[in-house]
Design a protein around this motif. Structure first.
Motif, PDB file in Angstrom:
ATOM      1  N   PRO A  86       0.959  -1.105   0.040  1.00  0.00           N
ATOM      2  CA  PRO A  86      -0.023   0.088  -0.191  1.00  0.00           C
ATOM      3  C   PRO A  86       0.677   1.188  -0.136  1.00  0.00           C
ATOM      4  O   PRO A  86       0.008   2.304  -0.273  1.00  0.00           O
ATOM      5  N   ASP A  87       2.025   1.178   0.365  1.00  0.00           N
ATOM      6  CA  ASP A  87       2.977   2.473   0.545  1.00  0.00           C
ATOM      7  C   ASP A  87       3.248   3.072  -0.875  1.00  0.00           C
ATOM      8  O   ASP A  87       3.775   4.039  -0.973  1.00  0.00           O
ATOM      9  N   ASN A 109      -1.268   1.698   5.632  1.00  0.00           N
ATOM     10  CA  ASN A 109      -0.073   2.116   5.065  1.00  0.00           C
ATOM     11  C   ASN A 109       0.335   3.626   5.615  1.00  0.00           C
ATOM     12  O   ASN A 109      -0.316   4.215   6.388  1.00  0.00           O
TER      13      ASN A 109
END
Length: 956
Positions: free
Chosen positions: A34-35, A54
Motif C-alpha cells: 500500500p505504500d 499504510n
C-alpha cells in the motif's frame, strides 16, 4: 494492539488482531504494497478491526489529532463517528454499507463523503475491495482525496448553471460555423431548436447585414486577433423578425496546447436600448427644430420691426437736415425722440429674447478700455448736461487699457447703468469708478468663444461702481429690480418710462462675462450699482494714435518682390518720396542684403515684402527677420495680391506693422508707411487686410445699394448722396449681378433678404466670379436680424462686414471709411464709369494709381515688354515638365503685375491659371495659357497706345 513490521522486501506485513476480550489466535500473514500509492489504505477483518495500514493512513491520522488513535486493532467504523460529527444519519448509512459489504450482502461498496478536518473540508472517495484467498476474510478500504476533482466539478456545474440561466445569447460553434451549443436565452432569442435546426450554421442566425459583417469582419478579426466586438443584427429563425445585439465573438483555446476548440459568441439584446436612443435622437432633433424655429421667429420679428423703424428714423433725419419751420422742426424732433425710444424698447425686447433663447454670445476682440468707456459716457453727456448733472468717469491707473472681450456689450452695460442713474437723478452727480480686483490666468466665464489668440493671455477682473445721488431704492426692492419686467415701484414706470428689462438684460450680460451685479442704495440719498466682469489682457495692443510726421528723406527702404513690374513701380514711387529704395527679387537675397547693410552700419528701417514668393515666402522671411537680433529692428510691411483669411493672424503673430492688398494706390501706401514708421504696431490687423484710413476728407465712392424695400432705398440713398457718394440701386440679387457686369463699383451694400436672389446667393455668385478675375469687391451686409452668429455667418459667406438696420449715420460713415482706395476723384458725381472693353487696360485706373505719371507708365510698359515673354516661356516649360508648383508661381506673379497695370481681364486669366494649378488641372491650365498670351499681347499694345496718346515715346 498489533503493529505491522517490514519484511526483507520492504513490503508491509500485517498481523491480524482480535478484540482484547477474545483469545488471540495465530493468523496467516497477508502481504501487499500500500505504500506505493498516496491513497489512505487500511485492511480490516470480518469484525471490522484494522489489521493493517499504510503510510498515507498513518500520516492522515497524525495530521488530524482530533481523530484520535485510529490504527491497528481499532475498529474502523469508529472513524465514521468522528468524520461526520453530528451527521449521524450519514455516518450510520456509511457504516451499514460497510457492514453489509463485510457480511457479503453487497458485491461492492463505493461512496463519496466530505471529511471535516480542522483545516478545511475535503472530499474522499471510499472504495472497499475483498482480498482473494482461502484464508480469513479481509477487506481493503481505500480513501482517495478527490477534493480537486470535486471542486472542479462544482465549478463546472456553477459555470453550466450560469450559462444556462444567463439572459444573454451564448452559443458555441466549430470554426466552420456548425453549432455545438446554445443556451436557453440563445434558443429563445433566435428561435433555435437543436433538432429542427440541426444543420443550421451560426451565420444563419443573422440578417443579411449581420451575415455580411460576419463574413467581412468577424472571421478575419478572430483569425488575426482572436476576438471581435461590435453590434450585430440577428433574426428569429421562426418568426423572421430582426433584433439588434451587442456582441463579442472569440476563439476558445485549449488551456495547455493553445489549440482552437471552438468559436464562442456572447450577445446581448439591445433592441430596447436602440429604441430609447432613437427616441432621444428624435426628441433632440425636435428640440433643436423648436430652437431653430424660435431663432427664425426672432430673426423675422427683428426684420419686420426694424424695417419700418429704419424708414421712420431715416426719413426723419433727412427731413430735419432740410429747411424747416421752427414748429415743424419741433414736431419732427418729437417724432425722432419717440422713434428712438421705441427702438430702444425693441432692442431691449429682442436682446432679452435672444438671451432667453440662449442665442446671444459674446464677441472676443481687442479693444481699448478707456476709449470704449469714453465713447459710452460721451453719448450720455448731453442727457446729464440737460439735467445739470455732473458726469464723472474715473479709471484707476493700474487698470490695463488693452483688453480682449466684447466692448459692445460692455458699453451696453455701462450705458444702461449710467443712463438709469441719470434718469433717476435730478441733481448732484453720477460717477463711474473702475478698479482692478484680480489678475491671474485667463479669466473664466460662461462664454466659451475665446479664440486661440486670447486663450493663453492673463486674465483680469474689473470692478465697476456707478454711483448717483438720485431717489434711491428701498431695501426690499433691491433684488427685484434685476428681474425681468420689474421696477422698484410701478409709479416709476409712469413717471420715468422703460420696459423693466434693462437691468435684467444687464444682469444676464454681466453673468455671461463671468461676473456678478449687485446694488447698495438708500432712499433719498442715492444708489451705487456694482458689477464685476472678466477680460483677457492683451499687452500687444496699444491705443491707435494719429501718426506724427515722419521725415522720409534719404530713408533706406528694402523692396522684396519676385515680380519685376512691382519692384519697378515701388522703387519709382519711393524715389518720388526722396527715400533710398533697394530691391531684391527673392527673400533669400533680401536677407543677405539686410545683413550686409546692418554690418555696414546702415540697416534698413523699413522693409516692404511681397507675401507670395517662390522658394521662401514673405511670412517665412518676416519670421527670420524678427528672430535675428541684427535685423529685428526693421519695420515690416506685408504686401499681397492673395486673399487668405489666415494672413492677418500670421502678421499679428510676426509683429508685421501693416498688411496691404495689391494693387496699392500711392496715397494708400504713403499713409501706411507714415503710420508704420510713426510707432510700433498700433492695432491688431483683421483677417481682411484693412486699407489705411484716409488722412483727408472722405472721397466719393461708387456704391451699389441692393435693397428691395422702397423706403429703405430712399433712406440709404439720401444718406449716401448727402455725403457725396454715387448710389446705384438694385432691387434683388439678379440686378446686382447685372449691374456689376456693366459698371465699376467700389462697395456693395447688400440686403440679406431680397426676392429672386437673396444677399447670400448674390455674394456667393460674386465671389465665384472673382476666382478667375483676382479682384475683391467689398460687400457689406444690411440686416434687420441682429441675431447671435450673424457676424460669423456673413463673414463665412464672403462678406466684409455688416450694418444693422436701422442704419445709423456714424456707423455707416465708419464702415465706408475703410473702402476709399478705389475712388476715382476726377469722375463727375453721379456718372457711372463703364468698364474698359475686354482686352484693354483701364487707363483711368492706371493713371490714378500712378498719380498721372505717364513717364512711369512708359517705364513700366518697357519692363512689361521685356518681362512677360520670359514669364510665358517659364510657364510653358512648367506645363511641359508637369511642374504644377512652377506654373502656379508664374500665374500668381503675372496676376499681380497685370493687376498693377490695370489689365483686369489679363490679371483674371492669370488668376485662373493659378487656381487651376492648385487643383492639379494641368491640361486645362495649359490651354488657358494660350489665351493669356494673346491677351497679354493686347495689353502691351494698349500700354504702348496709351504712351503714344500721351506723347511719351516707348521703345516697343
Amino acid at each position: 494492539m498489533g503493529r505491522a513490521a517490514s519484511n526483507e522486501t520492504g513490503n508491509l506485513e500485517t498481523t491480524d488482531v482480535k478484540r482484547t476480550e477474545a483469545p488471540a489466535k495465530p493468523e496467516r500473514r497477508v502481504r501487499f504494497t500500500p505504500d506505493d500509492t498516496p491513497a489512505q489504505m487500511v485492511t480490516i477483518n470480518e469484525e471490522g478491526l484494522i489489521v493493517a495500514e499504510n503510510a498515507a493512513w498513518r500520516e492522515f491520522v497524525r495530521s488530524n489529532p482530533e481523530m484520535g488513535e485510529i490504527g491497528i486493532g481499532v475498529e474502523y467504523l469508529a472513524f465514521w463517528d468522528r468524520a461526520f460529527g453530528e451527521d449521524r444519519e450519514k455516518a450510520a448509512a456509511t457504516a451499514a454499507g460497510i457492514r453489509a459489504f463485510l457480511g457479503g450482502d453487497r458485491p461492492d461498496f463505493c461512496v463519496e463523503f466530505p471529511y471535516h478536518s480542522a483545516n478545511a473540508q475535503r472530499w474522499l472517495l471510499l472504495r472497499a475491495t475483498r482480498l482473494a484467498g482461502d484464508g480469513p476474510a479481509r477487506v481493503v478500504i481505500t480513501h482517495d482525496d478527490i477534493s480537486k476533482a470535486k471542486l472542479a466539478e462544482q465549478e463546472r456545474q456553477m459555470l453550466v448553471a450560469t450559462i444556462e440561466n444567463s439572459t444573454d445569447f451564448i452559443a458555441m460553434a466549430t470554426t466552420t460555423g456548425d453549432v455545438i451549443y446554445t443556451n436557453p436565452a440563445a434558443r429563445r432569442l433566435v428561435g433555435y431548436d437543436p433538432v429542427l435546426h440541426a444543420t443550421t450554421k451560426v451565420p444563419e442566425f443573422h440578417t443579411d447585414g449581420g451575415r455580411q459583417v460576419w463574413h467581412d469582419s468577424i472571421l478575419s478579426a478572430i483569425t488575426e486577433t482572436g476576438h471581435w466586438s461590435g453590434e450585430l443584427q440577428f433574426r428569429n429563425l421562426r418568426t423572421g423578425l430582426p433584433f439588434d445585439a451587442s456582441s463579442t465573438v472569440f476563439t476558445v483555446r485549449h488551456a495547455q496546447t493553445g489549440e482552437p476548440l471552438c468559436v464562442a459568441t456572447i450577445s446581448r439584446d439591445i433592441t430596447e436600448r436602440k429604441r430609447q436612443e432613437e427616441e432621444l435622437r428624435q426628441t433632440k432633433e425636435a428640440a433643436e427644430a423648436a430652437s431653430h424655429a424660435k431663432s427664425e421667429f426672432l430673426a423675422n420679428m427683428s426684420h419686420e420691426i426694424r424695417t419700418p423703424m429704419n424708414g421712420i428714423l431715416g426719413m426723419t433725419e433727412l427731413t430735419l437736415d432740410s429747411d424747416l419751420h421752427p414748429e415743424q422742426r419741433a414736431n419732427l424732433q418729437m417724432v425722432k425722440s419717440s422713434a428712438d425710444s421705441l427702438l430702444q424698447i425693441i432692442n431691449d425686447i429682442l436682446d432679452f429674447s435672444k438671451i432667453e433663447a440662449r442665442k446671444l454670445e459674446l464677441d472676443q476682440c481687442p479693444f481699448v478700455l478707456r476709449d470704449s468707456l469714453a465713447t459710452a459716457i460721451k453719448a450720455l453727456g448731453l442727457r446729464a448736461g440737460a439735467k445739470g448733472l455732473e458726469l464723472i468717469c474715473d479709471v484707476d491707473a493700474n487698470v490695463p487699457d488693452t483688453l480682449i472681450g466684447d466692448p459692445l456689450r460692455l458699453r451696453q452695460i455701462v450705458t444702461n447703468l449710467v443712463g438709469n442713474s441719470i434718469k433717476f437723478t435730478d441733481s448732484g452727480e453720477v460717477a463711474m469708478h473702475v478698479e482692478m480686483t484680480g489678475r491671474g490666468e485667463a479669466a473664466s466665464s460662461d462664454n466659451e468663444s475665446i479664440d486661440s489668440f486670447a486663450a493663453h493671455l492673463p486674465g483680469v477682473v474689473l470692478h465697476f461702481q456707478v454711483t448717483d445721488t438720485g431717489i434711491g431704492i428701498p431695501a426690499d426692492k433691491q433684488q427685484m429690480i434685476f428681474e425681468e419686467f420689474s421696477q422698484a415701484d410701478n409709479s416709476t414706470i409712469r413717471k420715468f418710462g422703460g420696459t423693466g428689462l434693462g437691468l435684467a438684460i444687464t444682469s444676464q450680460l454681466v453673468g455671461l462675462m463671468g461676473g456678478r451685479i449687485w446694488v447698495e442704495s438708500e432712499v433719498g440719498v442715492g444708489s451705487t450699482f456694482h458689477f464685476t466682469v472678466c477680460f483677457q489682457e492683451c499687452s500687444e495692443v496699444v491705443p491707435e494714435l494719429s501718426p506724427p510726421s515722419v521725415d522720409l528723406a534719404q530713408l533706406p527702404v528694402l523692396v522684396v518682390d519676385d515680380n519685376a513690374t512691382n519692384r519697378k513701380m515701388l522703387k519709382h514711387v519711393l524715389n518720388n518720396w526722396r527715400m533710398r529704395p533697394t530691391s531684391a527679387s527673392t527673400a533669400s537675397s533680401a536677407l543677405v542684403t539686410m545683413k550686409r547693410a546692418s554690418s555696414e552700419g546702415v540697416p534698413f528701417p523699413l522693409v516692404l515684402i511681397d507675401a507670395c514668393m517662390p522658394d521662401l515666402d514673405g511670412f517665412a522671411m518676416a519670421e527670420q527677420v524678427k528672430s535675428d537680433p541684427e535685423l529685428a529692428g526693421a519695420t515690416i510691411m506685408m504686401l499681397s495680391s492673395a486673399d487668405s483669411n489666415g494672413d492677418a493672424a500670421r502678421c499679428r503673430e510676426l509683429g508685421v506693422a501693416c498688411y496691404l492688398r495689391k494693387p496699392i494706390g500711392q496715397s494708400e501706401l504713403f499713409d501706411a508707411v507714415m503710420t508704420a514708421l510713426s510707432a510700433p504696431v498700433r492695432k491688431m490687423v483683421s483677417s481682411l487686410p484693412p486699407p489705411v484710413e484716409a488722412a483727408t476728407e472722405q472721397a466719393s465712392l461708387r456704391i451699389l445699394l441692393a435693397e428691395d424695400n422702397k423706403i429703405n432705398q430712399a433712406v440709404a440713398t439720401g444718406l449716401l448722396q448727402k455725403r457725396g457718394h454715387q448710389v446705384f440701386v438694385a432691387n434683388n440679387g439678379l440686378e446686382v449681378l447685372s449691374i456689376l457686369d456693366k459698371m465699376s463699383i467700389d462697395v456693395v451694400l447688400m440686403d440679406i433678404r431680397m426676392p429672386e436672389l437673396d444677399g447670400f446667393a448674390a455674394t456667393a455668385a460674386i465671389r465665384e466670379r472673382e476666382k478667375t478675375t483676382g479682384h475683391h469687391l467689398p460687400i457689406v451686409a444690411l440686416t434687420a436680424h441682429a441675431m447671435e452668429g450673424d457676424r460669423e455667418r456673413f463673414l463665412d459667406a464672403g462678406m466684409d462686414g455688416y450694418l444693422s438696420k436701422p442704419i445709423h449715420v456714424q456707423e455707416l460713415e465708419e464702415m465706408l471709411a475703410g473702402f476709399t482706395r478705389r475712388v476715382v476723384e476726377q469722375k463727375p458725381p453721379g456718372e457711372a464709369t463703364m468698364r474698359s472693353p475686354v482686352g484693354t487696360v483701364d487707363e483711368a485706373d492706371l493713371l490714378e494709381r500712378l498719380d498721372g505719371d505717364i513717364a512711369l507708365v512708359s517705364e513700366l510698359t518697357e519692363v512689361f515688354r521685356e518681362d512677360y515673354p520670359a514669364q510665358l516661356r517659364v510657364a510653358r516649360k512648367a506645363v511641359a515638365n508637369r511642374d504644377l508648383a512652377g506654373l502656379k508661381a508664374v500665374g500668381h506673379s503675372l496676376k499681380g503685375s497685370l493687376a498693377n497695370l490695370a489689365a483686369n481681364e489679363a490679371s483674371g486669366m492669370a488668376a485662373g491659371i493659378e487656381h487651376l494649378s492648385s487643383r492639379n488641372e494641368l491640361i486645362v491650365a495649359g490651354e488657358k495659357l494660350d489665351q493669356l498670351e494673346l491677351e497679354m499681347n493686347r495689353v502691351h499694345e494698349a500700354l504702348a497706345a496709351l504712351c503714344q496718346k500721351q506723347r511719351v515715346p516707348s521703345r516697343s
